[in-house]
Design an enzyme around this catalytic site. Structure first.
Site, PDB file in Angstrom:
ATOM      1  N   CYS A 305       0.830  -1.214   0.000  1.00 42.58           N
ATOM      2  CA  CYS A 305       0.000   0.000   0.000  1.00 42.58           C
ATOM      3  C   CYS A 305       0.854   1.249   0.000  1.00 42.58           C
ATOM      4  CB  CYS A 305      -0.859   0.073   1.257  1.00 42.58           C
ATOM      5  SG  CYS A 305      -1.977  -1.282   1.439  1.00 42.58           S
ATOM      6  N   ARG A 403     -11.748   0.447  -6.950  1.00 39.28           N
ATOM      7  CA  ARG A 403     -11.450   0.311  -5.513  1.00 39.28           C
ATOM      8  C   ARG A 403     -10.884   1.621  -4.954  1.00 39.28           C
ATOM      9  NH1 ARG A 403      -7.785  -1.669  -1.525  1.00 39.28           N
ATOM     10  NH2 ARG A 403      -8.801  -3.224  -0.209  1.00 39.28           N
TER      11      ARG A 403
HETATM   12  P1  XMP Z   1      -0.618  -7.290   3.188  1.00 38.93           P
HETATM   13  O1  XMP Z   1       0.138  -6.482   4.207  1.00 38.93           O
HETATM   14  O2  XMP Z   1      -1.052  -8.584   3.705  1.00 38.93           O
HETATM   15  O3  XMP Z   1      -1.924  -6.423   2.890  1.00 38.93           O
HETATM   16  O4  XMP Z   1       0.174  -7.388   1.926  1.00 38.93           O
HETATM   17  C1  XMP Z   1      -2.947  -6.861   2.046  1.00 38.93           C
HETATM   18  C2  XMP Z   1      -4.070  -5.854   2.047  1.00 38.93           C
HETATM   19  O5  XMP Z   1      -3.652  -4.597   1.488  1.00 38.93           O
HETATM   20  C3  XMP Z   1      -4.765  -3.927   0.913  1.00 38.93           C
HETATM   21  N1  XMP Z   1      -4.385  -3.547  -0.437  1.00 38.93           N
HETATM   22  C4  XMP Z   1      -4.004  -2.306  -0.784  1.00 38.93           C
HETATM   23  N2  XMP Z   1      -3.983  -1.161  -0.077  1.00 38.93           N
HETATM   24  N3  XMP Z   1      -3.111  -0.060  -1.970  1.00 38.93           N
HETATM   25  C5  XMP Z   1      -3.549  -0.021  -0.691  1.00 38.93           C
HETATM   26  O6  XMP Z   1      -3.536   1.054  -0.079  1.00 38.93           O
HETATM   27  C6  XMP Z   1      -3.114  -1.178  -2.735  1.00 38.93           C
HETATM   28  O7  XMP Z   1      -2.688  -1.171  -3.885  1.00 38.93           O
HETATM   29  C7  XMP Z   1      -3.598  -2.363  -2.114  1.00 38.93           C
HETATM   30  N4  XMP Z   1      -3.780  -3.616  -2.570  1.00 38.93           N
HETATM   31  C8  XMP Z   1      -4.267  -4.311  -1.519  1.00 38.93           C
HETATM   32  C9  XMP Z   1      -5.924  -4.879   0.934  1.00 38.93           C
HETATM   33  O8  XMP Z   1      -6.766  -4.495   1.984  1.00 38.93           O
HETATM   34  C10 XMP Z   1      -5.250  -6.223   1.164  1.00 38.93           C
HETATM   35  O9  XMP Z   1      -6.103  -7.164   1.762  1.00 38.93           O
END
Ligand code: XMP
Length: 492
Positions: A305, A403
């Site tokens: 993120c 999203r």
């Molecule tokens: P982890 O830390 O397990 O997190 O890799 C997965 C979660 O991150 C969110 N997610 C995103 N959040 N930009 C964001 O701000 C993104 O591009 C993105 N892609 C995923 C999502 O909630 C996921 O479950």
């Protein structure tokens, strides 16, 4: 409630205090319930990301006792097909199995086999009558590509079949005694009703804690966006048997999400709806009032993120979980909390559950496994797989721009990405990761003397630690640590 300038914490800022324990980690019960009887033996969900969860991941996670959420960077039909693959992978009788016509070419059959991943496929005529069975052992490629299935299949007269009415135990016995891979079950008219596979029997005995519904189908969730298209998608997913839909957005406390949850609740009064992501008390109440059964917490903690950097917005994850859990305690009906993102180790899971989560959602932890989509890539002799944010340019271009509230942006160079794309080391089967994570969770519960997750929450006592405390927590004063957990300790 956060104030103008609130102090906040995340996982690395705290530790749990050990307490008198009368249990061993192996005896800790890590089962949880999300909503409406959706019980999990393991409180682990895989993220609906296109580099994490498709059917393959969802099947193995459900077999292990967790739950996979199929991403929505797909057309509705494709997403539904992933759900159906999980549902078909049920133990016991597989009703409505994929079958082919005897007149199709072997070259077309191989495409179907690749798509569904099945080794043996029943062959039925246009009246649904079983006429044979075909597997990869029955032909050579490319030599036989232009032959028809009828020319290479094992014909019905040479097959062992069973009649409708046979019990699962009897079917399993037949498979055992006759050394079958697949047993076709037919009705009096000779029509194919179901199949029972050796693979399912083996999986069944191996996976006693799998996440199943009352019909013994594996459970699976799927993501939807907002607005009318989300309702249409949810309708197709529920019809296909999905166990829950997740209104999966970057900002759950927004009119679009709240209205979508309301509309879903109105249309599907008895279905399970998860909504997010949120991080505040007001957002919690808004989604609960709209009708969510489960809220998903996490604004910006994810490993891929960049929301907090691009938008300057977010709440450190431990504080966000504590805040939402505090509000949910006052809500009159049970609403579960999924802590989504930022899990770097099993210790973070223990902290998330102790802070009030009913389950954790992980992307990075499950990325790079055999079950995650995508191929292994070699870089300098090491193996990697791609892991990317749904807000990365690449993923947004495939469909996830809604999203991030950018559904109407059509040019790639006009996206404002809130995520990155990268590589994670190849990790092998996801079951190994699940084993380590559940082992770590149980270990944490052992230190606190918590028999179950409820007791973990009740007993939890956090202490804030200093940067020196964090440094002390990681392996230190070694040139190389074997078996060190896979987290980044650079910067110390
Ligand atoms: P982890 O830390 O397990 O997190 O890799 C997965 C979660 O991150 C969110 N997610 C995103 N959040 N930009 C964001 O701000 C993104 O591009 C993105 N892609 C995923 C999502 O909630 C996921 O479950």
């Amino acid at each position: 409630m956060f104030e103008k300038f609130s102090d906040t914490l995340t996982f690395d800022d705290v530790l749990l205090v050990p307490q008198l324990s009368e249990i061993l980690p192996k005896d800790a019960f890590v089962g949880t319930e999300l909503a409406n009887g959706i019980k999990l033996h393991l409180p682990f969900l895989s993220a609906p990301m296109d580099s994490v969860t498709e059917a393959k991941m969802a099947i193995v996670l459900a077999l292990e006792g967790g739950l996979g959420i199929i991403h929505k960077n797909f057309g509705i039909d494709e997403q539904v097909a992933e759900v159906v693959k999980v549902k078909r992978f049920k133990s016991g009788f597989i009703t409505h199995p994929i079958a082919v016509s005897p007149s199709i070419l072997i070259s077309d059959l191989t495409k179907i086999r690749e798509k569904y991943g099945y080794k043996k496929i029943p062959v039925v005529d246009k009246n649904a009558k079983l006429v044979g069975l075909i597997s990869e052992l029955d032909y050579f490629l490319p030599e036989d590509g232009n032959l028809t299935v009828a020319e290479r299949m094992v014909k019905l007269s040479d097959l062992k079949t069973a009649k409708v009415g046979i019990t699962l135990a009897e079917a399993n016995q037949m498979i055992h005694d006759l050394r079958l891979r697949v047993l076709c079950v037919i009705n009096d008219a000779g029509e194919l009703e179901s199949i029972v596979t050796r693979r399912d029997i083996e999986k069944n005995s191996q996976f006693g804690n799998s996440t199943k519904n009352s019909e013994k189908q594996l459970r699976v969730g799927a993501a939807v966006g907002v607005g009318n298209s989300a309702i249409e998608r949810a309708e197709a997913l529920y019809s296909a048997g999905v166990d829950l839909v997740v209104v999966d957005t970057a900002h759950g406390h927004s009119a679009g999400v709240i209205n979508t949850v309301k509309a879903l609740r109105q249309k599907f009064s008895d279905k399970v709806i998860v909504a997010g992501n949120i991080a505040t008390s007001d957002a919690t109440l808004a989604l609960v009032d709209a009708g969510a059964d489960v809220v998903k917490v996490g604004i910006g903690p994810g490993s891929i993120c960049t929301t907090r950097i691009i938008a300057g917005v977010g709440v450190p994850q431990l504080s966000a979980i504590l805040e939402v859990a505090r509000v949910l305690k006052q809500v009159k009906r049970p609403v579960a909390l999924i802590a989504d993102g930022g899990i770097k180790s099993s210790g973070d899971i223990v902290k998330a559950m102790a802070a009030g989560a009913s389950a954790v959602m992980m992307g990075n932890m499950f990325a790079g496994t055999d079950e995650s989509p995508g191929r292994i890539e070699f870089v300098n002799g090491r193996m990697y797989k791609i892991y990317r944010g749904m807000g990365s340019v690449e993923a947004m271009d495939r469909g996830s721009k809604d999203r991030y509230g950018q559904a109407d942006v059509n040019e790639k160079n006009k996206f404002v990405p809130e995520g990155v794309s990268g590589k994670v080391p190849y990790k092998g089967p996801v079951s190994n990761i699940v084993y380590q994570l559940s082992g770590g969770l149980k270990s944490g519960m052992g230190y606190l003397g918590a028999h179950n997750l409820f007791e973990l929450r009740e007993k939890a006592c956090f202490v804030k630690i200093s940067p020196a405390g964090l440094k002390e927590s990681h392996p230190h004063d070694l040139t190389h640590a074997d078996n060190a957990p896979n987290y980044d300790v650079s910067g110390f």
